[in-house]
Design a protein around this motif. Structure first.
Motif, PDB file in Angstrom:
ATOM      1  N   GLY A  25      28.882  -7.508  -6.475  1.00 14.02           N
ATOM      2  CA  GLY A  25      27.894  -6.525  -6.060  1.00 14.02           C
ATOM      3  C   GLY A  25      28.530  -5.253  -5.554  1.00 14.02           C
ATOM      4  N   SER A  26      29.483  -5.399  -4.645  1.00 16.49           N
ATOM      5  CA  SER A  26      30.111  -4.202  -4.084  1.00 16.49           C
ATOM      6  C   SER A  26      31.042  -3.527  -5.069  1.00 16.49           C
ATOM      7  N   VAL A  27      31.695  -4.319  -5.925  1.00 16.52           N
ATOM      8  CA  VAL A  27      32.596  -3.714  -6.899  1.00 16.52           C
ATOM      9  C   VAL A  27      31.812  -2.913  -7.930  1.00 16.52           C
ATOM     10  N   LEU A  28      30.524  -3.208  -8.065  1.00 16.00           N
ATOM     11  CA  LEU A  28      29.651  -2.401  -8.918  1.00 16.00           C
ATOM     12  C   LEU A  28      28.939  -1.318  -8.114  1.00 16.00           C
ATOM     13  N   ALA A  29      28.634  -1.615  -6.856  1.00 18.38           N
ATOM     14  CA  ALA A  29      27.906  -0.653  -6.029  1.00 18.38           C
ATOM     15  C   ALA A  29      28.714   0.601  -5.754  1.00 18.38           C
ATOM     16  N   VAL A  30      29.993   0.449  -5.447  1.00 21.49           N
ATOM     17  CA  VAL A  30      30.813   1.617  -5.110  1.00 21.49           C
ATOM     18  C   VAL A  30      30.877   2.621  -6.263  1.00 21.49           C
ATOM     19  N   PRO A  31      31.246   2.204  -7.485  1.00 16.85           N
ATOM     20  CA  PRO A  31      31.245   3.193  -8.572  1.00 16.85           C
ATOM     21  C   PRO A  31      29.859   3.738  -8.890  1.00 16.85           C
ATOM     22  N   ALA A  32      28.819   2.914  -8.748  1.00 13.28           N
ATOM     23  CA  ALA A  32      27.461   3.406  -8.994  1.00 13.28           C
ATOM     24  C   ALA A  32      27.093   4.513  -8.011  1.00 13.28           C
ATOM     25  N   LEU A  33      27.435   4.317  -6.751  1.00 13.65           N
ATOM     26  CA  LEU A  33      27.123   5.309  -5.730  1.00 13.65           C
ATOM     27  C   LEU A  33      27.934   6.587  -5.926  1.00 13.65           C
ATOM     28  N   ILE A  34      29.170   6.448  -6.383  1.00 10.11           N
ATOM     29  CA  ILE A  34      30.022   7.627  -6.584  1.00 10.11           C
ATOM     30  C   ILE A  34      29.635   8.385  -7.847  1.00 10.11           C
ATOM     31  N   TYR A  35      29.562   7.666  -8.976  1.00  9.76           N
ATOM     32  CA  TYR A  35      29.417   8.335 -10.271  1.00  9.76           C
ATOM     33  C   TYR A  35      27.965   8.610 -10.666  1.00  9.76           C
ATOM     34  N   MET A 242      37.657   2.869 -13.339  1.00  7.75           N
ATOM     35  CA  MET A 242      37.979   3.551 -12.084  1.00  7.75           C
ATOM     36  C   MET A 242      39.456   3.956 -12.028  1.00  7.75           C
ATOM     37  N   LEU A 243      40.338   3.137 -12.614  1.00  5.30           N
ATOM     38  CA  LEU A 243      41.752   3.477 -12.624  1.00  5.30           C
ATOM     39  C   LEU A 243      42.010   4.710 -13.485  1.00  5.30           C
ATOM     40  N   VAL A 244      41.345   4.786 -14.634  1.00  8.14           N
ATOM     41  CA  VAL A 244      41.476   5.959 -15.497  1.00  8.14           C
ATOM     42  C   VAL A 244      40.958   7.196 -14.780  1.00  8.14           C
ATOM     43  N   ASP A 245      39.816   7.050 -14.103  1.00 10.47           N
ATOM     44  CA  ASP A 245      39.239   8.194 -13.389  1.00 10.47           C
ATOM     45  C   ASP A 245      40.157   8.679 -12.273  1.00 10.47           C
TER      46      ASP A 245
END
Length: 248
Positions: A25-35, A242-245
């Motif tokens: 959940g959080s590993v998906l939530a963080v990029p969703a909130l950022i991007y 996320m690593l590429v970004d």
């Protein structure tokens, strides 16, 4: 697409992941909130902790009713992780955003690879070793505090490969670990919580809670091996993105 629709959609997907997989959940939530929603890395990690804490409590209740929570193992993990989570939370604001994003990606990728290489154990009796549980729990707590994640995407593989829990029990037990670790990390971020955009975070949480119930029902219909591989593939994809970004 408006921020409200994006928040509701992302929340539903993250709740589904937490309910079915006990993590992610959080590993998906963080990029969703950022991007998708324009949060800063620090703001996203704080909002993620709020979202994942409330959603995990909901999913934990459902899994506990079915007897899929190993309370002793979970409490050992959680207790050992409280202090590291609080320390990590206090240090997180001092970490540069690009480093935070890259570290998040590396940890997620490592967990995904380990999950892909480990098969769920057979339905045999499990002996919880307090020392191993405490050591793994302390490491998870530190990651939770610094990266703003509940720790489920690491707790699930640790509970499976380190302690030998079956996948369904690892899923349920990880929710207990996530809840305690996230609360400990949030205790050090009170100031940033007040500055969150609750018009986005509120709907996100509501959709995630509803999604968690659907995820719990899904977990009862899918084999543990399929859940584990699905979980790992999603983690690996997010980690690579996320690593590429972070490198660009």
């Amino acid at each position: 697409m408006t921020a409200l629709v994006l928040a509701l959609t992302a929340g539903a997907v993250i709740g589904l992941a937490l309910g079915a997989l006990g993590g992610g959940g959080s590993v998906l939530a963080v990029p969703a909130l950022i991007y998708l929603l324009g949060f800063s890395p620090v703001g996203a990690t704080t909002a993620s902790l709020v979202i994942v804490t409330l959603t995990s409590v909901t999913a934990l209740v459902a899994h506990a009713r079915d007897g899929h929570v190993r309370w002793r193992a979970g409490l050992l993990f959680a207790a050992a992780g409280i202090a590291p989570a609080m320390l990590g939370g206090a240090l997180a604001a001092r970490v540069p955003a690009v480093v935070l994003t890259a570290a998040f990606a590396v940890v997620a990728g490592a967990a995904a690879v380990r999950m892909l290489r480990t098969r769920p154990p057979a339905d045999a009796a499990v002996t919880v070793r307090p020392g191993r549980a405490a050591a793994a729990g302390a490491g998870l707590g530190a990651v939770t505090g610094v990266l703003g994640v509940g720790g489920g995407f690491l707790a699930v593989p640790a509970l499976v490969s380190v302690l030998g829990l079956r996948m369904r029990e690892a899923v349920g037990t990880s929710l207990l670990v996530i809840t305690v670790n996230s609360l400990a990390a949030l205790a050090t971020r009170a100031g940033t919580v007040e500055r969150l955009d609750w018009t986005v975070v509120g709907p996100f949480v509501g959709a995630a809670i509803l999604g968690a119930w659907d995820g719990k029902r899904l977990s009862a219909k899918v084999s543990g091996h399929t859940l584990q591989r699905t979980f790992a593939v999603v983690l690996l994809a997010v980690a690579v993105f996320m690593l590429v970004d972070a490198a660009l």
